[in-house]
Write an enzyme that holds these catalytic residues in place. Structure first.
Site, PDB file in Angstrom:
ATOM      1  N   GLU A 196       0.743  35.084  12.345  1.00 54.32           N
ATOM      2  CA  GLU A 196       0.965  36.394  11.726  1.00 54.32           C
ATOM      3  C   GLU A 196      -0.367  36.948  11.213  1.00 54.32           C
ATOM      4  O   GLU A 196      -1.128  36.237  10.542  1.00 54.32           O
ATOM      5  CB  GLU A 196       1.946  36.232  10.571  1.00 54.32           C
ATOM      6  CG  GLU A 196       2.180  37.502   9.749  1.00 54.32           C
ATOM      7  CD  GLU A 196       3.024  37.247   8.514  1.00 54.32           C
ATOM      8  OE1 GLU A 196       3.573  38.221   7.974  1.00 54.32           O
ATOM      9  OE2 GLU A 196       3.151  36.073   8.096  1.00 54.32           O
TER      10      GLU A 196
ATOM     11  N   LYS B 256       8.080  43.298  11.752  1.00 55.41           N
ATOM     12  CA  LYS B 256       8.705  42.467  10.712  1.00 55.41           C
ATOM     13  C   LYS B 256       9.816  43.225  10.008  1.00 55.41           C
ATOM     14  O   LYS B 256       9.585  44.271   9.400  1.00 55.41           O
ATOM     15  CB  LYS B 256       7.634  42.005   9.719  1.00 55.41           C
ATOM     16  CG  LYS B 256       8.097  40.948   8.721  1.00 55.41           C
ATOM     17  CD  LYS B 256       6.905  40.435   7.919  1.00 55.41           C
ATOM     18  CE  LYS B 256       7.269  39.305   6.990  1.00 55.41           C
ATOM     19  NZ  LYS B 256       6.080  38.778   6.262  1.00 55.41           N
TER      20      LYS B 256
ATOM     21  N   CYS C 169       7.365  35.554   9.945  1.00 58.10           N
ATOM     22  CA  CYS C 169       7.369  34.916   8.627  1.00 58.10           C
ATOM     23  C   CYS C 169       8.688  35.059   7.875  1.00 58.10           C
ATOM     24  O   CYS C 169       9.669  34.413   8.202  1.00 58.10           O
ATOM     25  CB  CYS C 169       6.191  35.432   7.808  1.00 58.10           C
ATOM     26  SG  CYS C 169       5.699  34.256   6.497  1.00 58.10           S
TER      27      CYS C 169
END
Length: 583
Positions: free
Chosen positions: A51, A123, A156
């Site tokens: 990331e 995300k 994440c």
């Protein structure tokens, strides 16, 4: 998702671990490109990088990150596309993206193939850092058909929410590429392993390591097999780990030999499209005077682990003995026994009784005599049907029961139940689940959304759902553990933590028949160390832990089990496919 058949059934995949340096984008890209080139030359067909690996992560605001954002495609993706083209491979890159139409910034994972950009994931579930500069993702949870399989991506914090990986697995993902800047625990993280295990697919985890603006990142990049085995990993430092992807193995979609996707119950998951914890739960659950959550208090929950017999009288005797032992040693307010612990595991339908039968009646009398709540499993007869059920009894007598909704292969004798059951007791709101229900993250999420403080889960789950850790050299501060742990990953610990509930898991221990125990009471916060839990693991007996639902003198919840921090951060508008049947 496309319909093109894959031409490669088995191949090498690589995860790259890397420490980027803020404000040195060109250096970061050059170093990542070198590592990708090395992995490709070693034969990797799929390469995953961390990331925000091109820029670093801890940005103060939009103004600070502005010089480093890019469009996709753009100069950065061109660098990695050249490598992908040269080696006929696929590369996942994490980078800050700017949308030229809106000028919004996103924390993005992009999949790059030999012919260019295949797709991206923005995300969708932000960590505390993203709102400082990035918008919530609007291109999310897609699965991309490629010549090396069906590939999806998460970034994440997305992985904290089982729904994200489930959406991708239901859409056919063979591999979930999870890129992260994971922190505050020893890795490979239990959440990473659970997402592979519960979806029976590969998870390729690329996590950064190192220190950035006081934040210590955990490393632990790895390749995780569909059964939850960590096939290869890196502890600390820049490096590459390799694993083998077997598409046929991923496409079995079996969890502990159970075809879980065929046995999902979408009609029971409708409340997953809502979020009861958006509002103050104290107000929400007492709206119209209907089912207010009990006042908070401190209590103790316990689980008992043993091998039930086919002789009901022997089971009653053993349960009586263990309950008396628990009262004398741990003073629980609720004690949970294993699945079918009253009537036995072998051919349970031959000993099935109605809820009003003598076995349950004896169990109820025991609870009344001891003066605390007991939960146990039994084969319930109701007319011409038999159910795999749990019964809850207490000082006031029979409180209620629940019929297992997610049947396993061993439940061929049983009819599936069709509703969740929660009960308000002095210790809090208690939900019931049985055994394989817990292999379905949708089930425990549904109970959490109904306001449960505690989930009592009598179980007979065979096979391995725990994993060890050899220890890490990442310099975590106390109290984050760094040493070796034979039970670092426990699938049911994640169930408690991701739903912010106390999870009382009482499993059968009968190693000769594949039941390995590992019973425990798990706490509602997986990131609270030392862990709030108590486990029996490998022997007959009792484990007990504190249950705290108390609140400071404020109308708003100050306790994580009542606030449900992770539950409230869900993004249900993405989840509609979870409540539909998939072919």
């Amino acid at each position: 998702m496309g319909t093109t058949m894959t031409s490669t059934q088995s191949y090498t995949a690589a995860t790259i671990q890397f420490e980027p340096t803020m404000f040195e984008k060109a250096r970061n890209i050059s170093r990542l490109a070198t590592l990708c080139e090395e992995a490709a030359e070693a034969g990797a067909r799929l390469i995953v990088t961390p990331e925000m690996g091109t820029t670093g992560y801890c940005w103060f605001d939009r103004a600070e990150v502005k010089p480093f954002v890019e469009t996709i495609p753009g100069a950065t993706t061109d660098v990695f596309q050249a490598i992908a083209s040269k080696h006929r491979c696929y590369i996942v890159v994490g980078m800050p993206e700017v949308d030229p139409a809106s000028d919004l910034y996103y924390n993005t994972a992009v999949l790059i193939g030999p012919d260019g950009v295949v797709g991206r994931h923005r995300k969708s579930h932000p960590y505390i850092a993203e709102p400082k500069w990035a918008a919530n993702g609007d291109i999310v949870h897609e699965v991309f058909e490629t010549e090396i399989g069906r590939i999806s991506m998460l970034v994440c914090m997305d992985l904290h929410f089982f729904e994200t990986a489930r959406l991708e697995a239901l859409a056919g993902a063979d591999i979930i590429c999870h890129i992260s800047n994971w922190l505050q625990e020893r890795t490979p993280a239990p959440y990473w392993i659970n997402r592979a295990f519960e979806n029976a697919c590969y998870v390729i985890e690329s996590n950064r390591w190192g220190l950035e603006r006081t934040v210590q990142f955990s490393g632990g990049s790895c390749v995780i097999d569909p059964d939850g085995t960590v096939a290869a990993s890196i502890d600390t430092g820049d490096g590459i780990a390799y694993g083998t992807i077997d598409l046929a193995l991923a496409r079995r979609r079996e969890v502990l030999c159970e075809p879980v996707f065929e046995s999902r119950r979408p009609e029971l998951y409708m409340n997953m499209m809502t979020n009861s914890f958006t509002w103050n739960p104290g107000d929400y659950f007492r709206l119209y005077g209907y089912q207010p959550i009990p006042r908070g208090r401190t209590s103790r929950a316990a689980v008992a682990q043993f091998a039930p017999s086919s002789v009901i009288a022997d089971n009653i005797a053993r349960i009586t003995q263990l309950a008396a032992e628990a009262k004398a040693t741990t003073a629980p307010d609720i004690l949970v026994f294993p699945e079918l612990s009253l009537t036995g595991l072998g051919a349970p339908e031959t000993r099935a009784e109605p809820l009003s039968g003598p076995t349950v009646s004896a169990f109820v009398r025991l609870a009344m005599k001891l003066g605390f709540y007991l939960v146990a499993g039994f084969a319930e007869a109701d007319g011409d049907k038999v159910y795999n059920s749990a019964v809850l009894a207490g000082p006031e007598g029979l409180v209620g029961s629940y019929r297992k909704t997610h049947l396993g292969i061993a439940d061929s004798w049983a009819t599936a139940g069709d509703e969740w059951k929660v009960y308000d007791l002095a210790i809090g709101r208690v939900g019931l689940a049985v055994g394989h229900d817990a292999l379905y993250p949708e089930a425990i999420r549904s109970l959490a959304l109904m306001g449960c403080d505690v989930v009592a889960c009598p179980s007979a789950i065979a096979g391995t759902f725990t994993g060890s850790h050899n220890g890490t050299k990442i310099p975590h501060n106390y109290p984050i553990p760094k040493g070796a742990d034979p039970y670092h990953w426990h699938a049911l610990r994640v169930r408690g933590g991701e739903n912010n509930v106390y999870f009382a898991f009482a499993n059968v221990l009968d190693a000769a028949r594949g039941y390995l125990g590992k019973s425990a009471v798990f706490g509602p916060d997986s990131f609270a160390f030392p862990r709030q839990e108590s486990a029996i693991l490998d022997e007959d007996g009792i484990a007990a832990a504190a249950v705290d639902t108390t609140n400071l003198d404020t109308p708003y919840p100050t306790n994580i089990v009542r606030r449900k921090d992770l539950v409230v951060m869900r993004q249900p508008h993405h989840y509609q496919p979870l409540v539909k049947w998939h072919q």
